[in-house]
Design a protein around this motif. Sequence first.
Motif, PDB file in Angstrom:
ATOM      1  N   LEU A 161       1.407   1.285  -8.135  1.00 30.39           N
ATOM      2  CA  LEU A 161       0.718   2.843  -7.981  1.00 30.39           C
ATOM      3  C   LEU A 161      -0.719   2.489  -8.557  1.00 30.39           C
ATOM      4  CD1 LEU A 161       3.890   4.717  -8.002  1.00 30.39           C
ATOM      5  CD2 LEU A 161       2.122   4.869  -6.313  1.00 30.39           C
ATOM      6  N   ARG A 162      -0.893   1.723  -9.622  1.00 31.32           N
ATOM      7  CA  ARG A 162      -2.164   1.565 -10.197  1.00 31.32           C
ATOM      8  C   ARG A 162      -3.149   0.982  -9.357  1.00 31.32           C
ATOM      9  NH1 ARG A 162      -3.225  -3.026 -13.754  1.00 31.32           N
ATOM     10  NH2 ARG A 162      -5.261  -2.969 -14.550  1.00 31.32           N
ATOM     11  N   LEU A 163      -2.541  -0.047  -8.448  1.00 31.91           N
ATOM     12  CA  LEU A 163      -3.692  -0.816  -7.607  1.00 31.91           C
ATOM     13  C   LEU A 163      -4.075   0.525  -6.678  1.00 31.91           C
ATOM     14  CD1 LEU A 163      -1.650  -3.894  -6.223  1.00 31.91           C
ATOM     15  CD2 LEU A 163      -3.975  -3.519  -7.328  1.00 31.91           C
ATOM     16  N   LEU A 164      -3.285   1.461  -6.110  1.00 35.02           N
ATOM     17  CA  LEU A 164      -3.602   2.489  -5.224  1.00 35.02           C
ATOM     18  C   LEU A 164      -4.494   3.390  -6.047  1.00 35.02           C
ATOM     19  CD1 LEU A 164      -0.559   2.782  -3.033  1.00 35.02           C
ATOM     20  CD2 LEU A 164      -2.539   1.686  -2.464  1.00 35.02           C
ATOM     21  N   ALA A 165      -4.344   3.635  -7.114  1.00 32.18           N
ATOM     22  CA  ALA A 165      -4.983   4.493  -8.087  1.00 32.18           C
ATOM     23  C   ALA A 165      -6.481   4.241  -8.133  1.00 32.18           C
ATOM     24  CB  ALA A 165      -4.321   4.868  -9.389  1.00 32.18           C
ATOM     25  N   GLU A 166      -6.426   2.782  -8.268  1.00 31.63           N
ATOM     26  CA  GLU A 166      -7.948   2.291  -8.518  1.00 31.63           C
ATOM     27  C   GLU A 166      -8.671   1.925  -7.203  1.00 31.63           C
ATOM     28  OE1 GLU A 166      -6.890  -0.993 -11.029  1.00 31.63           O
ATOM     29  OE2 GLU A 166      -7.251   0.250 -12.745  1.00 31.63           O
ATOM     30  N   ASP A 167      -8.018   2.070  -6.001  1.00 33.20           N
ATOM     31  CA  ASP A 167      -8.742   1.622  -4.741  1.00 33.20           C
ATOM     32  C   ASP A 167      -9.686   2.753  -4.417  1.00 33.20           C
ATOM     33  OD1 ASP A 167      -9.207   0.823  -2.281  1.00 33.20           O
ATOM     34  OD2 ASP A 167      -7.048   0.626  -1.703  1.00 33.20           O
ATOM     35  N   PRO A 168     -10.736   2.646  -4.216  1.00 38.59           N
ATOM     36  CA  PRO A 168     -11.856   3.601  -3.800  1.00 38.59           C
ATOM     37  C   PRO A 168     -11.605   4.219  -2.254  1.00 38.59           C
ATOM     38  CG  PRO A 168     -12.901   1.746  -3.920  1.00 38.59           C
ATOM     39  CD  PRO A 168     -11.390   1.269  -4.497  1.00 38.59           C
ATOM     40  N   HIS A 169     -10.733   3.520  -1.519  1.00 40.73           N
ATOM     41  CA  HIS A 169     -10.811   3.796  -0.195  1.00 40.73           C
ATOM     42  C   HIS A 169      -9.974   5.353   0.215  1.00 40.73           C
ATOM     43  CE1 HIS A 169      -9.287   3.811   3.815  1.00 40.73           C
ATOM     44  NE2 HIS A 169      -9.859   2.595   4.167  1.00 40.73           N
ATOM     45  N   PRO A 170     -10.820   6.260   0.986  1.00 42.29           N
ATOM     46  CA  PRO A 170     -10.414   7.478   1.116  1.00 42.29           C
ATOM     47  C   PRO A 170      -9.010   7.673   1.456  1.00 42.29           C
ATOM     48  CG  PRO A 170     -12.017   6.902   2.884  1.00 42.29           C
ATOM     49  CD  PRO A 170     -11.954   5.695   1.889  1.00 42.29           C
ATOM     50  N   ALA A 171      -8.168   6.808   1.971  1.00 45.92           N
ATOM     51  CA  ALA A 171      -6.844   6.840   2.302  1.00 45.92           C
ATOM     52  C   ALA A 171      -5.958   6.670   1.046  1.00 45.92           C
ATOM     53  CB  ALA A 171      -6.375   6.042   3.357  1.00 45.92           C
ATOM     54  N   ALA A 172      -6.490   6.010   0.049  1.00 44.28           N
ATOM     55  CA  ALA A 172      -5.576   5.612  -1.307  1.00 44.28           C
ATOM     56  C   ALA A 172      -4.746   6.626  -1.682  1.00 44.28           C
ATOM     57  CB  ALA A 172      -6.401   4.987  -2.339  1.00 44.28           C
ATOM     58  N   PRO A 173      -5.265   8.028  -1.941  1.00 44.02           N
ATOM     59  CA  PRO A 173      -4.322   8.837  -2.440  1.00 44.02           C
ATOM     60  C   PRO A 173      -3.120   9.185  -1.551  1.00 44.02           C
ATOM     61  CG  PRO A 173      -6.757   9.529  -2.819  1.00 44.02           C
ATOM     62  CD  PRO A 173      -6.690   8.398  -1.950  1.00 44.02           C
ATOM     63  N   ALA A 174      -3.236   9.180  -0.254  1.00 41.39           N
ATOM     64  CA  ALA A 174      -2.389   9.682   0.764  1.00 41.39           C
ATOM     65  C   ALA A 174      -1.311   8.455   0.905  1.00 41.39           C
ATOM     66  CB  ALA A 174      -2.875   9.876   2.189  1.00 41.39           C
ATOM     67  N   ALA A 175      -1.876   7.229   0.855  1.00 37.59           N
ATOM     68  CA  ALA A 175      -0.997   6.192   0.579  1.00 37.59           C
ATOM     69  C   ALA A 175      -0.073   6.020  -0.650  1.00 37.59           C
ATOM     70  CB  ALA A 175      -1.971   4.756   0.719  1.00 37.59           C
ATOM     71  N   ALA A 176      -0.858   6.300  -1.799  1.00 38.56           N
ATOM     72  CA  ALA A 176      -0.146   6.370  -3.074  1.00 38.56           C
ATOM     73  C   ALA A 176       0.971   7.537  -3.057  1.00 38.56           C
ATOM     74  CB  ALA A 176      -1.079   6.647  -4.190  1.00 38.56           C
ATOM     75  N   ALA A 177       0.703   8.518  -2.318  1.00 37.77           N
ATOM     76  CA  ALA A 177       1.888   9.669  -2.323  1.00 37.77           C
ATOM     77  C   ALA A 177       3.187   9.392  -1.376  1.00 37.77           C
ATOM     78  CB  ALA A 177       1.326  11.063  -1.730  1.00 37.77           C
ATOM     79  N   ARG A 178       2.513   8.723  -0.235  1.00 39.59           N
ATOM     80  CA  ARG A 178       3.733   8.147   0.708  1.00 39.59           C
ATOM     81  C   ARG A 178       4.388   7.081   0.161  1.00 39.59           C
ATOM     82  NH1 ARG A 178       3.100   9.700   6.183  1.00 39.59           N
ATOM     83  NH2 ARG A 178       4.933   8.668   7.067  1.00 39.59           N
ATOM     84  N   LEU A 179       3.786   6.044  -0.687  1.00 39.49           N
ATOM     85  CA  LEU A 179       4.579   5.059  -1.321  1.00 39.49           C
ATOM     86  C   LEU A 179       5.446   5.660  -2.360  1.00 39.49           C
ATOM     87  CD1 LEU A 179       4.957   1.705  -1.147  1.00 39.49           C
ATOM     88  CD2 LEU A 179       3.037   1.843  -3.085  1.00 39.49           C
ATOM     89  N   ALA A 180       4.983   6.532  -3.035  1.00 41.88           N
ATOM     90  CA  ALA A 180       5.904   7.293  -4.069  1.00 41.88           C
ATOM     91  C   ALA A 180       7.193   7.942  -3.501  1.00 41.88           C
ATOM     92  CB  ALA A 180       5.126   8.228  -4.965  1.00 41.88           C
ATOM     93  N   ASP A 181       6.944   8.607  -2.411  1.00 41.54           N
ATOM     94  CA  ASP A 181       7.948   9.318  -1.704  1.00 41.54           C
ATOM     95  C   ASP A 181       8.938   8.179  -1.205  1.00 41.54           C
ATOM     96  OD1 ASP A 181       7.189  11.744  -1.983  1.00 41.54           O
ATOM     97  OD2 ASP A 181       5.978  12.031   0.132  1.00 41.54           O
ATOM     98  N   CYS A 182       8.427   7.029  -0.651  1.00 42.71           N
ATOM     99  CA  CYS A 182       9.299   6.075  -0.213  1.00 42.71           C
ATOM    100  C   CYS A 182      10.138   5.603  -1.401  1.00 42.71           C
ATOM    101  CB  CYS A 182       8.411   4.944   0.150  1.00 42.71           C
ATOM    102  SG  CYS A 182       9.256   3.591   1.017  1.00 42.71           S
ATOM    103  N   VAL A 183       9.551   5.331  -2.424  1.00 38.66           N
ATOM    104  CA  VAL A 183      10.292   4.703  -3.647  1.00 38.66           C
ATOM    105  C   VAL A 183      11.487   5.748  -3.881  1.00 38.66           C
ATOM    106  CG1 VAL A 183      10.349   4.492  -6.323  1.00 38.66           C
ATOM    107  CG2 VAL A 183       8.764   3.491  -4.953  1.00 38.66           C
ATOM    108  N   VAL A 184      11.572   7.133  -3.769  1.00 39.68           N
ATOM    109  CA  VAL A 184      12.431   8.006  -3.908  1.00 39.68           C
ATOM    110  C   VAL A 184      13.577   7.908  -2.961  1.00 39.68           C
ATOM    111  CG1 VAL A 184      12.987  10.567  -3.868  1.00 39.68           C
ATOM    112  CG2 VAL A 184      10.990   9.605  -5.175  1.00 39.68           C
ATOM    113  N   GLU A 185      12.953   7.627  -1.863  1.00 37.12           N
ATOM    114  CA  GLU A 185      14.079   7.357  -0.538  1.00 37.12           C
ATOM    115  C   GLU A 185      14.870   5.931  -1.008  1.00 37.12           C
ATOM    116  OE1 GLU A 185      12.433   7.697   3.247  1.00 37.12           O
ATOM    117  OE2 GLU A 185      14.378   7.411   4.352  1.00 37.12           O
ATOM    118  N   LEU A 186      13.986   4.988  -1.484  1.00 32.67           N
ATOM    119  CA  LEU A 186      14.929   3.940  -1.537  1.00 32.67           C
ATOM    120  C   LEU A 186      15.914   3.910  -2.694  1.00 32.67           C
ATOM    121  CD1 LEU A 186      11.568   1.350  -1.660  1.00 32.67           C
ATOM    122  CD2 LEU A 186      13.266   1.207   0.051  1.00 32.67           C
TER     123      LEU A 186
END
Lengths: 369, 369
Positions: A161-186
Amino acid sequence: MTESMTEPKTGLTAQCPTETSAEPEQRPGDGHEATMLLERARAAVDPVLRAAIGSLPASMRRIALYHFGWEHADGTPAGGGSGKAIRPALVLAAASALGGPTARATAVRAAAAVELVHNFTLLHDDVMDRDATRRHRPTAWTVFGDAGAILAGDALQALALRLLAEDPHPAAPAAAARLADCVVELCEGQHADTAMERRGPGEVTLAETLAMAESKTGALLGCACAIGALYAGAGDADVEALDAFGRAAGLAFQLIDDVIGIWGDPLRTGKPAGADLAARKKSLPVVAALTSGTPAGAELAALYATPHQKEDLEHITLIVERAGGRDWAQAQAADRMARAMQEVARAVPDPEAAGGLLALAEFVTRRNT
Amino acid sequence: MTESMTEPKTGLTAQCPTETSAEPEQRPGDGHEATMLLERARAAVDPVLRAAIGSLPASMRRIALYHFGWEHADGTPAGGGSGKAIRPALVLAAASALGGPTARATAVRAAAAVELVHNFTLLHDDVMDRDATRRHRPTAWTVFGDAGAILAGDALQALALRLLAEDPHPAAPAAAARLADCVVELCEGQHADTAMERRGPGEVTLAETLAMAESKTGALLGCACAIGALYAGAGDADVEALDAFGRAAGLAFQLIDDVIGIWGDPLRTGKPAGADLAARKKSLPVVAALTSGTPAGAELAALYATPHQKEDLEHITLIVERAGGRDWAQAQAADRMARAMQEVARAVPDPEAAGGLLALAEFVTRRNT
């Protein structure tokens, strides 16, 4: 019951419902294309992974380097074996399918984040499941203790999640939120798995077994594809279609993996024949057989309620098949692959652009390379 | 050895190095101000925490609600007891000190994220340390099993970083990166703690014990303050000063907590007298005594190398004191608090604006309310 897709074991082509008599060289799912995509993904994400893990403090770094196969237990360098990079390859293939090489290039960091999450769950699952071997080596908890493996897993989730937090790409926050949701599902999927294994053979439904497998195996493949789509700037509908594609392919993989776990050739799978049955695992074909309402299903339930005796295995294998477990799993896998193809065609109508995603999906379900 | 700051136990005023004879009503560290700040923080973050936990799937939600004290083990509502909210209060106080009420209002989500990380580490630490009681209730792993507690912890870490990923505030990505780095440091600290407890009494240095305590206890308090500063739009120097403030206050807290663990009144601490010594914990005063080079230190090392016998405890308490463990810890705590004051004065020269941070720092180290 669920399996890591990173194990370098091989499947049985003849048992794969997606296998046809067409010339492999002419199909999008040609194993050579998938192998090339996996190698390219590994080459792209490894420097990011090594830098991220290299940033860890000493103890966490050592456990992570061991888990990834980059160091031996004594800290000396090892020759790799950190898995097939299917999830990073899906991130990059999805970005490429919807946004071309530019999008692919920007998604490398996100691909590494997905791989870190996958490895964090492997570290924790091995502790919970008491699995002693992973990628042909002793699991991290057997070498560094439960606390070491739990903490290294925690650190890898944070790194992802740090890799995504430091990623300047505009999609990074949405990707981080999605990855966090996925962790919960896992987590929910792994919890359902451990809970189901403690229940009796008559107390598990097929629907909940499928839901568990989707959470445990499908969710992260879907998330990988969805994140690739986000980095390509795709709209919501395409992102969701890519997520559904990955989930369907992941479930097809799990079904085939469970079939191989019962009827696979031990020489090719690297697992002793019938190990899943001996451990009374409630894999998908087994639950299909148990809930089949057939005499063979009832006999299986009775056998599953008693501890393993070695001479039973051949007979149990036969009655799972007789109760329809194998046919059901193969038909289900074919259905899921068809669904995956539909989803990808919806988001990526150009077959050439979709080729990489299809190649990877067929690779993970065919597993003959 | 390290202690949760959320335990509603009370310290011993007379033993606290920061306690003076001044009238409490006239000091920035007045317990009433801290209590009010904690209550306001709890009221601000609880709705965010409840919404985040409410979004979890059923199994993870149930374990999290139990851990936070909001449900009993059977799923019926419980009356709270989710801790003192010291870390969220520090986030909000730091934001307020550097950016006033507007900054404070924007930092509530980040404050909830910090509290989620704290609780994720509690869930995992209790599994690793086999601690059976937390906040006067059975720990989650004793109720839901190791896998349940590990997975719920994983899910809470994911929820924390998701809260920040979804936060539109411009400071959110930097806060997420900082929180992820802090998780890594917490993991390393917990690993060092478990490793040190397995080593002999002569094999642990004071420097590594202090470093471990800073990672395990100071890091998250520092991170909380730094995140508050980020949400106030503070520059790098002020963010780092706030981090140093929180770390110093956290280490002072740990030193006092360890003193209370040996010389505290069991009626007020809620722990049996000498429990840390009986368990041969290498707390900070003990390691100071062990490494003191005094005859008492040598005697302590010999006693610590043998298992606990009940009649020893009074004698061990005496020789830790005789070897200078208590004086050292109290002097160190005073030094750290002085350092904390310096750091906060550097970033927040106006004493009135700094009042909340100072009140909280004195609260956690005084612990007489």
